[in-house]
Design a protein around this motif. Structure first.
Motif, mmCIF file in Angstrom:
data_model
loop_
_atom_site.group_PDB
_atom_site.id
_atom_site.type_symbol
_atom_site.label_atom_id
_atom_site.label_comp_id
_atom_site.label_asym_id
_atom_site.label_seq_id
_atom_site.Cartn_x
_atom_site.Cartn_y
_atom_site.Cartn_z
ATOM 1 N N VAL A 236 -11.436 41.649 -15.939
ATOM 2 C CA VAL A 236 -12.462 40.849 -16.605
ATOM 3 C C VAL A 236 -11.829 39.687 -17.362
ATOM 4 O O VAL A 236 -12.354 38.564 -17.371
ATOM 5 N N ALA B 134 -19.583 38.099 -16.585
ATOM 6 C CA ALA B 134 -18.411 38.935 -16.289
ATOM 7 C C ALA B 134 -18.713 40.407 -16.534
ATOM 8 O O ALA B 134 -18.386 41.269 -15.708
ATOM 9 N N ILE B 135 -19.349 40.701 -17.672
ATOM 10 C CA ILE B 135 -19.675 42.096 -17.982
ATOM 11 C C ILE B 135 -20.684 42.647 -16.976
ATOM 12 O O ILE B 135 -20.535 43.772 -16.473
ATOM 13 N N ALA C 113 -13.992 41.035 -22.102
ATOM 14 C CA ALA C 113 -14.685 39.861 -22.634
ATOM 15 C C ALA C 113 -14.227 39.544 -24.050
ATOM 16 O O ALA C 113 -14.027 38.376 -24.410
ATOM 17 N N ILE D 34 -12.731 35.745 -16.867
ATOM 18 C CA ILE D 34 -13.156 34.844 -17.949
ATOM 19 C C ILE D 34 -12.181 33.683 -18.095
ATOM 20 O O ILE D 34 -12.595 32.526 -18.284
ATOM 21 N N TYR E 32 -19.073 35.114 -20.214
ATOM 22 C CA TYR E 32 -18.836 36.453 -20.734
ATOM 23 C C TYR E 32 -19.905 37.445 -20.272
ATOM 24 O O TYR E 32 -19.582 38.542 -19.794
ATOM 25 N N TYR F 66 -12.313 36.111 -25.124
ATOM 26 C CA TYR F 66 -12.823 35.226 -26.175
ATOM 27 C C TYR F 66 -11.753 34.970 -27.240
ATOM 28 O O TYR F 66 -11.547 33.825 -27.670
#
Length: 401
Positions: A30, A371-372, A338, A34, A368, A342
């Protein structure tokens, strides 16, 4: 279903080390997703800002009249008549349209201009230039001239000219010196160099001269009107739609920057496609990791699955347990990845602060939530095969093992 969720949670916590390793692997995938989203999106924004940010997003140019054709009855052209070789097209009623254009949603700035060719002379030195006449106070409406000044000011009052650094160096000029500008009409004016700018664009720094609109009117014998109106937008990606809106309101031919940027748009599309492939590979890695881990879990828990089946648990219940495991792994890994993504992007400058030499990572384009969501969906899909395999376990055979 709550009981199935409890069993799925117990399976995950039974081997905390393996679960932590699996969730970490998903989080890394992930994080890569991102990071690639922020890099591809930020790079596209940086390229557009550098290539289009200082240019007009929509341009309204005066249209020259077509020459008159005299045609014979057989369809042959007998003669072509023009008014003259030196005639210029103008937007005679530009002042009427400016308030209407400025009121259009998304329009950031409007600049009426008179453009033409000319020659700069200082002593025996002569240089050909592209002359741009702008209204005082609107010098930075399209090109942010104020931010590029290296000497003097960007103000172009009466009798003042602003040049690029390369052109000033070529003519050995400095602020305050006087030079002569002759237009393509043969009209000359003695001007004072009020400022020198440097954009980093060689063609602009070596051949662009800014003067006031009144000076340009004198040089090009244009007592009224302008040759073009340049428009800057808040969002350059909205140029096509805004150009159509302006054209419908004014009847003028509004041309968006995208009409002359086919190659740039193709390059950005190719870059975006590359990003999709890279992000897809990250998701595939997640799916393979989750599927392999759950297949191993299925094999190790065959006796337990057999006991559940013998006690009346249906195949659907067993499928639900393992699919829930996959969903939990995807959710935990997605949230962790995520969060890490970030935090990793926070130190990088925002898109408004992108500068040459810095990595153009745009934290706002990290995708984000996407992606999740994709990670959870991918983990669920990855768990279907192990879940179906678990559901087919024969209770008698499994208990006997």
């Amino acid at each position: 279903m709550l009981y199935g969720l409890k069993i799925a949670t117990r399976y995950l916590t039974a081997n905390k080390g393996q679960t932590a390793l699996l969730v970490t692997g998903v989080a890394v995938g992930v994080f890569i997703f991102i990071f690639m989203s922020a890099l591809i999106g930020g790079l596209a924004e940086f390229i557009l800002a550098r290539t289009v940010g200082d240019l007009s997003h929509i341009t309204i140019e005066a249209e020259t009249e077509d020459p008159a054709l005299l045609v014979a009855s057989e369809g042959h052209v007998l003669a072509v008549m023009e008014r003259g070789r030196t005639r210029d097209a103008t937007l005679a009623e530009a002042a009427t349209w400016l308030p209407l254009i400025e009121s259009v949603a998304g329009v950031k700035a409007v600049s009426p201009e008179i453009t033409g060719a000319g020659f700069l002379t200082r002593g025996a030195q002569v240089a050909q230039v592209s002359v741009v006449g702008v209204e005082p106070g609107r010098e930075s409406a399209i090109l942010d001239l104020a931010s590029y000044m290296v000497e003097g000011e960007e103000r172009v009052g009466s009798g003042v000219i602003v040049l690029g650094r390369d052109l000033a160096d070529e003519l050995a000029l400095s602020k305050g010196q006087t030079l002569r500008l002759e237009s393509s009409k043969g009209i000359t004016a003695n001007l004072t160099l009020g400022g020198i700018f440097e954009t980093g664009n060689g063609s602009m720094d070596s051949a662009r001269a800014f003067v006031s609109l009144s000076t340009a009117r004198t040089l090009f014998s244009m007592p009224q009107g302008v040759t073009q109106i340049e428009i800057k937008l808040d969002d350059l990606n909205a140029a096509d739609a805004t150009a159509l809106r302006i054209q419908s309101l004014t009847g003028l031919n509004a041309v968006p920057w995208t009409d002359d940027a086919e190659q740039l748009m193709e390059a950005l599309d190719a870059q975006a496609q590359t990003g999709y492939f890279l992000k897809a590979f990250a998701l595939i890695t997640i799916v393979i990791g989750v599927a392999s881990a759950l297949l191993l879990s299925t094999y190790r828990r065959r006796p337990e699955i057999g006991i559940m089946r013998a006690m009346g648990a249906g195949r659907g219940f067993v499928v639900f347990v393992f699919v829930t495991q996959g969903a939990l792994i995807g959710l935990l890994g997605g949230i962790m990845g995520a969060g890490l993504g970030y935090l990793a992007l926070l130190p990088f400058p925002t898109r408004e602060e992108f500068r040459p030499g810095t990595l153009p990572l745009d934290i706002t384009q990290g995708s984000y939530g996407l992606a999740i969501t994709l990670t959870v969906i991918g983990a669920i899909l990855a768990s279907i095969l192990p879940a179906r395999s678990a559901a087919r376990v024969d209770p008698v055979t499994a208990i006997g093992q």
